[in-house]
Design a protein around this motif. Structure first.
Motif, PDB file in Angstrom:
ATOM      1  N   ILE A 171       0.848  -1.193   0.000  1.00 28.19           N
ATOM      2  CA  ILE A 171       0.000   0.000   0.000  1.00 28.19           C
ATOM      3  C   ILE A 171       0.881   1.239   0.000  1.00 28.19           C
ATOM      4  O   ILE A 171       1.853   1.326   0.754  1.00 28.19           O
ATOM      5  CB  ILE A 171      -0.921   0.011   1.236  1.00 28.19           C
ATOM      6  N   GLY A 215      -4.364  19.400  -3.714  1.00 28.16           N
ATOM      7  CA  GLY A 215      -5.773  19.439  -4.078  1.00 28.16           C
ATOM      8  C   GLY A 215      -6.121  18.322  -5.055  1.00 28.16           C
ATOM      9  O   GLY A 215      -5.249  17.548  -5.478  1.00 28.16           O
ATOM     10  N   LEU A 216      -7.409  18.251  -5.399  1.00 29.72           N
ATOM     11  CA  LEU A 216      -7.858  17.217  -6.339  1.00 29.72           C
ATOM     12  C   LEU A 216      -8.329  17.818  -7.662  1.00 29.72           C
ATOM     13  O   LEU A 216      -8.704  17.098  -8.574  1.00 29.72           O
ATOM     14  CB  LEU A 216      -8.988  16.391  -5.712  1.00 29.72           C
ATOM     15  N   GLY A 248      -3.243  12.531  -9.801  1.00 30.63           N
ATOM     16  CA  GLY A 248      -3.417  11.471 -10.791  1.00 30.63           C
ATOM     17  C   GLY A 248      -2.109  11.128 -11.488  1.00 30.63           C
ATOM     18  O   GLY A 248      -1.799   9.959 -11.743  1.00 30.63           O
ATOM     19  N   LYS A 250      -0.001   8.979  -9.350  1.00 32.47           N
ATOM     20  CA  LYS A 250      -0.489   7.593  -9.353  1.00 32.47           C
ATOM     21  C   LYS A 250      -0.068   6.869 -10.632  1.00 32.47           C
ATOM     22  O   LYS A 250       0.253   5.679 -10.601  1.00 32.47           O
ATOM     23  CB  LYS A 250      -2.008   7.584  -9.193  1.00 32.47           C
ATOM     24  N   SER A 303      -1.656  -0.936  -4.124  1.00 28.94           N
ATOM     25  CA  SER A 303      -2.912  -0.234  -3.814  1.00 28.94           C
ATOM     26  C   SER A 303      -2.559   1.160  -3.346  1.00 28.94           C
ATOM     27  O   SER A 303      -1.756   1.319  -2.421  1.00 28.94           O
ATOM     28  CB  SER A 303      -3.681  -0.939  -2.693  1.00 28.94           C
ATOM     29  N   VAL A 323      -3.831   4.724  -1.690  1.00 29.57           N
ATOM     30  CA  VAL A 323      -4.903   5.290  -0.879  1.00 29.57           C
ATOM     31  C   VAL A 323      -4.618   6.763  -0.621  1.00 29.57           C
ATOM     32  O   VAL A 323      -3.517   7.126  -0.188  1.00 29.57           O
ATOM     33  CB  VAL A 323      -5.033   4.549   0.472  1.00 29.57           C
ATOM     34  N   ASP A 324      -5.588   7.615  -0.899  1.00 29.32           N
ATOM     35  CA  ASP A 324      -5.461   9.034  -0.580  1.00 29.32           C
ATOM     36  C   ASP A 324      -5.790   9.269   0.894  1.00 29.32           C
ATOM     37  O   ASP A 324      -6.859   8.849   1.349  1.00 29.32           O
ATOM     38  CB  ASP A 324      -6.440   9.850  -1.429  1.00 29.32           C
ATOM     39  N   ILE A 325      -4.905   9.931   1.605  1.00 26.66           N
ATOM     40  CA  ILE A 325      -5.236  10.363   2.970  1.00 26.66           C
ATOM     41  C   ILE A 325      -5.902  11.736   2.894  1.00 26.66           C
ATOM     42  O   ILE A 325      -7.035  11.909   3.291  1.00 26.66           O
ATOM     43  CB  ILE A 325      -3.978  10.430   3.863  1.00 26.66           C
ATOM     44  N   SER A 326      -5.196  12.705   2.378  1.00 25.30           N
ATOM     45  CA  SER A 326      -5.792  14.019   2.148  1.00 25.30           C
ATOM     46  C   SER A 326      -4.909  14.763   1.166  1.00 25.30           C
ATOM     47  O   SER A 326      -3.685  14.637   1.195  1.00 25.30           O
ATOM     48  CB  SER A 326      -5.907  14.819   3.445  1.00 25.30           C
ATOM     49  N   HIS A 327      -5.551  15.535   0.300  1.00 24.45           N
ATOM     50  CA  HIS A 327      -4.799  16.437  -0.584  1.00 24.45           C
ATOM     51  C   HIS A 327      -5.200  17.886  -0.320  1.00 24.45           C
ATOM     52  O   HIS A 327      -4.948  18.761  -1.135  1.00 24.45           O
ATOM     53  CB  HIS A 327      -5.017  16.039  -2.042  1.00 24.45           C
ATOM     54  N   ALA A 328      -5.841  18.086   0.826  1.00 18.45           N
ATOM     55  CA  ALA A 328      -6.352  19.414   1.170  1.00 18.45           C
ATOM     56  C   ALA A 328      -5.491  20.131   2.198  1.00 18.45           C
ATOM     57  O   ALA A 328      -5.931  21.117   2.793  1.00 18.45           O
ATOM     58  CB  ALA A 328      -7.783  19.281   1.694  1.00 18.45           C
ATOM     59  N   GLU A 377      -1.641  15.754   9.655  1.00 20.75           N
ATOM     60  CA  GLU A 377      -2.623  15.016   8.844  1.00 20.75           C
ATOM     61  C   GLU A 377      -2.252  13.535   8.751  1.00 20.75           C
ATOM     62  O   GLU A 377      -3.124  12.672   8.814  1.00 20.75           O
ATOM     63  CB  GLU A 377      -2.665  15.636   7.439  1.00 20.75           C
ATOM     64  N   ALA A 415      -3.299   8.779  10.896  1.00 23.55           N
ATOM     65  CA  ALA A 415      -3.711   7.860   9.825  1.00 23.55           C
ATOM     66  C   ALA A 415      -2.794   6.655   9.674  1.00 23.55           C
ATOM     67  O   ALA A 415      -3.260   5.532   9.492  1.00 23.55           O
ATOM     68  CB  ALA A 415      -3.787   8.625   8.499  1.00 23.55           C
TER      69      ALA A 415
END
Lengths: 264, 264, 264
Positions: free
Chosen positions: C9, C17-18, C24, C27, C38, C40-45, C57, C61
């Motif tokens: 992972i 941000g998204l 992308g 990734k 795999s 997994v996004d934790i946060s992009h904010a 942040e 997690a």
């Protein structure tokens, strides 16, 4: 006979946002047909109906995926009308979406364009309002699952293209435009370093509104805090940045704002 | 004896947003227990605590996933109180979430509801503030990994349900409500074409506030720019759209605004 | 010799941000090198350039992911300058990101820090503006694919750390700060129950601006609607909540606002 890559990738770029279930539904459709696929979101924040923005959003992204990846791009103001659905092969990648100019930048690669006409490769009883779910997601999934491009439909030679994507020559300068402000407030222009290689070596000036920028920088940490800088951005387009500040807030130049470039 | 689908899908619908790490943490919990799972986000933009919105968000989505998929829906104002945790089997799918009416629309399918009471299938020392992480994510993961529903807890017959989800009859019309404005400003109502099949064939009028719409359209490209149109949306609910414009901005009708439908 | 976990992972936490394609693209880079991962996004904010926010942040997690997970954290105002790139081993997990204090809280675990210097484990011709794509994503992918930590570069003993992360002692109280307002308007402080275990048993008072809160609650459903409550949040930090309301709106206390805690 069919190609079945072991772990194909489908990317999604839409103007659907993430608040509604549209994108999740597309993923359900894809995984029902092709459970082995990895799905990657590029962006769902394309301004609704602004096709040119979708064209610029996928451009810097697709080359970073493995060959054979399938890129679904749905910004589709004409959904349900007689606009065609397309499957494009270019640069070793596949692209799926409506025929409205979304793939104009992709057509700069050697490409083959097919109209998707095989209804068996879409959902039964397609709606006239959500082809992302009913046409494009299933097409991408079947392609990922090994269906050959030729089965989707016949090649066409007249796909729609967007005009004015490239800067044009004025008397003493080139006229381009702002194509986006990114998260950090950097203003991305449509001047690409491949088309304007001299910017690396010659003195240049960029004018947006009443402001003229001349300071060419290599990193966002150059310059004084707040100073407006010219950089070659990470996807090769010239951009205006401001150290520890937002060029967008300083220049107030929305999408489409004219940008003039003088070289030498 | 245990079912272990080769590549099970867990979907997530919450009011957690994407800015905080909550959703990522739930995914970590799921992948720790069931590494083979594909996780799909439906929406995390449910208005905080608005359970009815969560109910409507999962409804158009779950049928587009393969049978056996597990849908976790967490909009949970009562977290930490004595509200029950549920595992629902319906329509060949599984649903996991709090017992607060979230699954009211799911109960229209033939269904079996269990209270999740087996603490061994949750994280040890569960918090009283984040059951998405401590109860629902682990339950979904264990289910995906092959634990049988009966091991989670006993069936119950009195799950909570939301009232007033369906339109009701007035003297000359039906009274429904706005259940969402989507990304494009389309106003989705709770009039479903399955309950009101006559809208396909009879003249109809929809009144929201002082505006009455009569123009029935098949696609978003019908009508004049800015004209308010009635469509059957992609999930079967009647919606009000405006060509190349936002019906929401034109009508200013937030969630819950009354919508009157006259047929014939 | 190389470790190749079957389904590793990689988590992503950024200030990208998204809306833009940055995440992308990362990734795509990861899946090109390590298709079995795999992501997994934790946060992009994360607020752009606010390193301390990125540090907070990832903290709640990473423990919820399986050992061996790789956590990429990119909040990188110094990109392109001479700041170092790091690979950290701690708590059985891996962390990849810039050397700017992002991992200060991680260093509380037994840890080993390496500077990433092996250019072969990055993209060729790295930009000076997007190391998320060119340095950190490929490093994480190669690590996931089995490259040993020692191949990335040599251990260092002087990574950058952030100061003032912990509350400090005043005459009669402890002075901490607001570290975030979550989606629900709960104000999270940097008082962790592990450092202040007495809050479980002693009467306490928390002062933010002119307001003093004394009511200790176990769940968000305690108290009267709108009442300000003290809770131990799901990641162990004390937080101020308001039942069915937003403590953030009631207290208007942005990131960094001083918080005073009195115990007993």
């Amino acid at each position: 006979m069919y190609l079945r890559p072991p772990k194909p990738i489908v990317t999604l770029t839409t103007d659907f946002g993430l608040a509604d279930p549209f994108v999740g539904i597309m993923k359900g459709v894809i995984l029902t047909i092709a459970p082995q696929v990895s799905i990657v979101d590029i962006s769902h924040a394309v301004t609704p109906f602004r096709v040119i923005e979708a064209a610029y959003e996928i451009e810097p992204a697709w080359r970073y995926f493995p060959k054979g990846s399938i890129h679904v791009v749905v910004c589709d103001p004409g959904v349900g009308s007689d606009r065609r659905a397309l499957l494009v092969e270019a640069g070793g990648h596949y692209f799926v979406g409506p025929d409205n100019g979304t793939f104009t930048l992709i057509y700069r690669e050697k490409h083959k364009v097919r109209e998707i006409t095989n209804a068996k490769l879409g959902l039964p009883h397609p709606s006239r309002t959500f082809h992302g779910r009913d046409v494009f997601a299933p097409a991408a999934a079947h392609l990922a699952h090994g269906v050959r491009p030729a089965q989707f439909g016949k090649p066409i030679s007249d796909p729609q293209t967007l005009r004015d994507l490239d800067p044009h020559k004025l008397a003493r300068s080139w006229r381009g435009q702002v194509i986006k402000a990114d998260r950090f407030g950097n203003l991305v222009t449509n001047f690409h370093v491949h088309q304007f290689p001299d910017v690396r070596t010659e003195p240049i000036a960029i004018r947006i509104g009443r402001k003229t920028m001349r300071r060419f920088a290599l990193t966002y940490t150059d310059g004084e805090p707040g100073e407006l800088l010219i950089l070659i951005g990470s996807s090769g387009f010239l951009e205006i940045a401001a150290r520890e500040a937002s060029a967008q807030l300083l220049l107030r130049a929305p999408f489409g704002t004219p940008v003039d470039l003088e070289i030498g």
